[in-house]
Design an enzyme around this catalytic site. Sequence first.
Site, PDB file in Angstrom:
ATOM      1  N   GLU A  68      26.181 -66.218  22.840  1.00 14.33           N
ATOM      2  CA  GLU A  68      25.964 -67.113  23.987  1.00 14.33           C
ATOM      3  C   GLU A  68      26.328 -66.357  25.254  1.00 14.33           C
ATOM      4  O   GLU A  68      27.442 -65.867  25.393  1.00 14.33           O
ATOM      5  CB  GLU A  68      26.813 -68.378  23.819  1.00 14.33           C
ATOM      6  CG  GLU A  68      26.857 -69.292  25.021  1.00 14.33           C
ATOM      7  CD  GLU A  68      25.482 -69.639  25.609  1.00 14.33           C
ATOM      8  OE1 GLU A  68      24.627 -70.123  24.859  1.00 14.33           O
ATOM      9  OE2 GLU A  68      25.273 -69.391  26.816  1.00 14.33           O
TER      10      GLU A  68
ATOM     11  N   ASP B  32      16.102 -71.317  27.211  1.00 13.22           N
ATOM     12  CA  ASP B  32      15.789 -71.725  28.594  1.00 13.22           C
ATOM     13  C   ASP B  32      14.320 -71.435  28.903  1.00 13.22           C
ATOM     14  O   ASP B  32      13.871 -70.304  28.724  1.00 13.22           O
ATOM     15  CB  ASP B  32      16.672 -70.950  29.582  1.00 13.22           C
ATOM     16  CG  ASP B  32      18.149 -71.234  29.354  1.00 13.22           C
ATOM     17  OD1 ASP B  32      18.508 -72.412  29.210  1.00 13.22           O
ATOM     18  OD2 ASP B  32      18.943 -70.267  29.300  1.00 13.22           O
TER      19      ASP B  32
ATOM     20  N   ASP C 259      24.849 -60.861  26.300  1.00 13.13           N
ATOM     21  CA  ASP C 259      23.395 -61.011  26.358  1.00 13.13           C
ATOM     22  C   ASP C 259      22.810 -60.579  25.010  1.00 13.13           C
ATOM     23  O   ASP C 259      22.910 -59.414  24.617  1.00 13.13           O
ATOM     24  CB  ASP C 259      22.860 -60.123  27.500  1.00 13.13           C
ATOM     25  CG  ASP C 259      21.353 -60.243  27.672  1.00 13.13           C
ATOM     26  OD1 ASP C 259      20.655 -60.588  26.696  1.00 13.13           O
ATOM     27  OD2 ASP C 259      20.870 -59.974  28.775  1.00 13.13           O
TER      28      ASP C 259
HETATM   29  C1  LIG Z   1      18.902 -74.642  26.875  1.00 17.23           C
HETATM   30  S1  LIG Z   1      20.360 -73.978  26.201  1.00 17.23           S
HETATM   31  C2  LIG Z   1      20.266 -74.452  24.479  1.00 17.23           C
HETATM   32  C3  LIG Z   1      21.604 -74.425  23.795  1.00 17.23           C
HETATM   33  C4  LIG Z   1      21.581 -74.840  22.317  1.00 17.23           C
HETATM   34  N1  LIG Z   1      20.782 -73.920  21.526  1.00 17.23           N
HETATM   35  C5  LIG Z   1      21.068 -76.242  22.148  1.00 17.23           C
HETATM   36  O1  LIG Z   1      19.937 -76.411  21.667  1.00 17.23           O
HETATM   37  O2  LIG Z   1      21.808 -77.180  22.493  1.00 17.23           O
HETATM   38  C6  LIG Z   1      19.998 -72.247  26.110  1.00 17.23           C
HETATM   39  C7  LIG Z   1      21.235 -71.394  25.977  1.00 17.23           C
HETATM   40  O3  LIG Z   1      20.865 -70.039  25.764  1.00 17.23           O
HETATM   41  C8  LIG Z   1      21.771 -69.211  26.473  1.00 17.23           C
HETATM   42  N2  LIG Z   1      21.108 -67.920  26.693  1.00 17.23           N
HETATM   43  C9  LIG Z   1      20.056 -67.682  27.507  1.00 17.23           C
HETATM   44  N3  LIG Z   1      19.712 -66.376  27.468  1.00 17.23           N
HETATM   45  C10 LIG Z   1      20.580 -65.767  26.600  1.00 17.23           C
HETATM   46  C11 LIG Z   1      20.745 -64.438  26.152  1.00 17.23           C
HETATM   47  N4  LIG Z   1      19.945 -63.459  26.585  1.00 17.23           N
HETATM   48  N5  LIG Z   1      21.743 -64.183  25.267  1.00 17.23           N
HETATM   49  C12 LIG Z   1      22.559 -65.173  24.831  1.00 17.23           C
HETATM   50  N6  LIG Z   1      22.444 -66.462  25.236  1.00 17.23           N
HETATM   51  C13 LIG Z   1      21.473 -66.760  26.105  1.00 17.23           C
HETATM   52  C14 LIG Z   1      22.065 -69.982  27.745  1.00 17.23           C
HETATM   53  O4  LIG Z   1      23.276 -69.570  28.359  1.00 17.23           O
HETATM   54  C15 LIG Z   1      22.122 -71.420  27.216  1.00 17.23           C
HETATM   55  O5  LIG Z   1      23.432 -71.804  26.833  1.00 17.23           O
END
Ligand SMILES: C[S@@+](CC[C@H](N)C(=O)[O-])C[C@H]1O[C@@H](n2cnc3c(N)ncnc32)[C@H](O)[C@@H]1O
Length: 224
Positions: A78, A128, A105
């Site tokens: 995350e 996202d 990341d």
């Molecule tokens: C819309 S949220 C969904 C969270 C969870 N999967 C859910 O369905 O409740 C997307 C998450 O992906 C994380 N995220 C985005 N790009 C990422 C990356 N390159 N590496 C790790 N996490 C990432 C964001 O910080 C965010 O917490």
Amino acid sequence: MSIKPARGRALDTGVIGIGPDDLPPIGDAPRDTRFDIRQWWPEDRRALPFELEIGSGKGTFLVQQATDTPHINYLGIEYAGQFARYAADRLRRHGLDHVRMLAYDATVFVKWYCPDALFRQVHIYFPDPWPKTRHHKRRLIQAPLLRELHRVLVADGFVRIVTDHDDYFAWIEDHVAQVADVFERLPFERPTTAGDGEVVGTNFERKYRREGRPFNALSLKKKG
Ligand SMILES: C[S@@+](CC[C@H](N)C(=O)[O-])C[C@H]1O[C@@H](n2cnc3c(N)ncnc32)[C@H](O)[C@@H]1O
């Protein structure tokens, strides 16, 4: 190992939380930097299957799934430090010490640090959508990442993807088509812990379901 806070006190996440400082410096080429991340788990668990979740948010999927499948080692990645710490603390309170939560990341981690052929499944739920055209390049799911995921999957391993965003799903389908030489596209199979009428049962799914949004999902099976 502990996830370092951006500010304030570090959460005591026991062995579960891993922060950027726990990673070795990036080398000149990915092959120099990749290491056997199984060392994050006790020796007696290293022969068990491994699964990865990218973008774990508050960790609901990991809490549910790791409770149901204690014989699987989970790594959640995350990017947002406060969510990673929240998820790691939740996992610790549930006693799920076969999960590791990395605040980093995932695109960089998978390319530079992950060894080949480790994960049985990679879960990506509600990434996202970055709806504005000028932000599309920030979208997580792109052909180069899918090729890296192919490399880190074991034979016959799966990537599982769910999104609520129609335009992002069309983008995903386009990038999936670009990697059709290495992945077979299959229908999505719900995880064992999805609730009645749920696709997966993450926080975002529950929120979007209340808003009446439709979901799109697919699985990719590693070829060869
Ligand atoms: C819309 S949220 C969904 C969270 C969870 N999967 C859910 O369905 O409740 C997307 C998450 O992906 C994380 N995220 C985005 N790009 C990422 C990356 N390159 N590496 C790790 N996490 C990432 C964001 O910080 C965010 O917490």
